[in-house]
Design a protein around this motif. Structure first.
Motif, PDB file in Angstrom:
ATOM      1  N   SER A  23      -8.886  -9.492  -2.157  1.00 24.01           N
ATOM      2  CA  SER A  23      -8.884  -8.350  -3.075  1.00 24.01           C
ATOM      3  C   SER A  23      -9.313  -8.775  -4.474  1.00 24.01           C
ATOM      4  O   SER A  23     -10.119  -8.099  -5.122  1.00 24.01           O
ATOM      5  CB  SER A  23      -7.501  -7.710  -3.137  1.00 24.01           C
ATOM      6  OG  SER A  23      -7.127  -7.215  -1.897  1.00 24.01           O
ATOM      7  N   LYS A  24      -8.776  -9.903  -4.927  1.00 29.44           N
ATOM      8  CA  LYS A  24      -9.144 -10.432  -6.236  1.00 29.44           C
ATOM      9  C   LYS A  24     -10.633 -10.738  -6.286  1.00 29.44           C
ATOM     10  O   LYS A  24     -11.330 -10.390  -7.243  1.00 29.44           O
ATOM     11  CB  LYS A  24      -8.336 -11.689  -6.551  1.00 29.44           C
ATOM     12  CG  LYS A  24      -8.766 -12.372  -7.841  1.00 29.44           C
ATOM     13  CD  LYS A  24      -8.465 -13.858  -7.883  1.00 29.44           C
ATOM     14  CE  LYS A  24      -8.850 -14.654  -6.706  1.00 29.44           C
ATOM     15  NZ  LYS A  24     -10.015 -15.506  -6.843  1.00 29.44           N
ATOM     16  N   TYR A  27     -12.674  -7.459  -6.433  1.00 29.41           N
ATOM     17  CA  TYR A  27     -12.578  -6.832  -7.757  1.00 29.41           C
ATOM     18  C   TYR A  27     -13.417  -7.605  -8.772  1.00 29.41           C
ATOM     19  O   TYR A  27     -14.197  -7.012  -9.521  1.00 29.41           O
ATOM     20  CB  TYR A  27     -11.122  -6.768  -8.217  1.00 29.41           C
ATOM     21  CG  TYR A  27     -10.960  -6.035  -9.519  1.00 29.41           C
ATOM     22  CD1 TYR A  27     -10.716  -4.674  -9.545  1.00 29.41           C
ATOM     23  CD2 TYR A  27     -11.055  -6.708 -10.738  1.00 29.41           C
ATOM     24  CE1 TYR A  27     -10.580  -3.995 -10.742  1.00 29.41           C
ATOM     25  CE2 TYR A  27     -10.929  -6.040 -11.940  1.00 29.41           C
ATOM     26  CZ  TYR A  27     -10.690  -4.680 -11.940  1.00 29.41           C
ATOM     27  OH  TYR A  27     -10.571  -4.014 -13.135  1.00 29.41           O
ATOM     28  N   SER A  30     -17.196  -7.260  -8.103  1.00 35.22           N
ATOM     29  CA  SER A  30     -17.619  -5.904  -8.458  1.00 35.22           C
ATOM     30  C   SER A  30     -17.694  -5.753  -9.974  1.00 35.22           C
ATOM     31  O   SER A  30     -18.647  -5.162 -10.501  1.00 35.22           O
ATOM     32  CB  SER A  30     -16.646  -4.870  -7.894  1.00 35.22           C
ATOM     33  OG  SER A  30     -16.532  -4.992  -6.514  1.00 35.22           O
ATOM     34  N   ASN A  31     -16.706  -6.286 -10.659  1.00 32.93           N
ATOM     35  CA  ASN A  31     -16.700  -6.239 -12.120  1.00 32.93           C
ATOM     36  C   ASN A  31     -17.898  -7.001 -12.687  1.00 32.93           C
ATOM     37  O   ASN A  31     -18.536  -6.559 -13.646  1.00 32.93           O
ATOM     38  CB  ASN A  31     -15.392  -6.812 -12.648  1.00 32.93           C
ATOM     39  CG  ASN A  31     -15.190  -6.541 -14.113  1.00 32.93           C
ATOM     40  OD1 ASN A  31     -15.587  -5.509 -14.618  1.00 32.93           O
ATOM     41  ND2 ASN A  31     -14.548  -7.478 -14.786  1.00 32.93           N
ATOM     42  N   ILE A  71      -9.961  -0.536  -4.189  1.00 32.34           N
ATOM     43  CA  ILE A  71     -10.245  -1.564  -5.194  1.00 32.34           C
ATOM     44  C   ILE A  71     -11.432  -1.144  -6.043  1.00 32.34           C
ATOM     45  O   ILE A  71     -11.407  -1.249  -7.275  1.00 32.34           O
ATOM     46  CB  ILE A  71     -10.489  -2.930  -4.516  1.00 32.34           C
ATOM     47  CG1 ILE A  71      -9.187  -3.444  -3.905  1.00 32.34           C
ATOM     48  CG2 ILE A  71     -11.064  -3.944  -5.510  1.00 32.34           C
ATOM     49  CD1 ILE A  71      -9.372  -4.607  -2.964  1.00 32.34           C
ATOM     50  N   LEU A  75     -11.545  -0.220 -10.115  1.00 28.42           N
ATOM     51  CA  LEU A  75     -12.509  -0.790 -11.051  1.00 28.42           C
ATOM     52  C   LEU A  75     -13.280   0.315 -11.769  1.00 28.42           C
ATOM     53  O   LEU A  75     -13.472   0.253 -12.978  1.00 28.42           O
ATOM     54  CB  LEU A  75     -13.486  -1.726 -10.342  1.00 28.42           C
ATOM     55  CG  LEU A  75     -14.595  -2.281 -11.225  1.00 28.42           C
ATOM     56  CD1 LEU A  75     -14.019  -3.149 -12.339  1.00 28.42           C
ATOM     57  CD2 LEU A  75     -15.595  -3.045 -10.408  1.00 28.42           C
TER      58      LEU A  75
END
Length: 86
Positions: A23-24, A27, A30-31, A71, A75
């Motif tokens: 998950s981290k 994220y 994607s960021n 997620i 974001l």
């Protein structure tokens, strides 16, 4: 306060740890894509753009689809809030 010293011994700990790690990664990646798009293309990737781009990515696929989508929604919301605060 609850004692959490035994949590690493819990039978679900390895799976929870793996899902948190994935998950981290999703994220953060994607960021990164959103930031690169803003810096170099002067465009903002929406949730739908990210979902289309990342649907074949390994971290996205390793997590249940509903979770991966959430997620990306988080974001997207965080990005919108960041720009509305300026």
């Amino acid at each position: 306060m609850r004692d959490i010293s035994h949590t690493k011994n819990h039978r679900f700990y390895p799976e929870i740890d793996r899902l948190c790690f994935l998950s981290k990664n999703l994220y953060n990646y994607s960021n990164y894509l959103v930031r690169q798009s803003l810096i170099f293309e002067k465009t903002n990737n929406s949730y739908y753009d990210l979902q289309k781009t990342l649907s074949t990515q390994s971290d996205y696929q390793a997590i249940p689809a509903k979770v991966s989508q959430q997620i990306l929604m988080i974001l997207d919301r965080n990005t919108e809030e960041f720009f509305s605060s300026e």
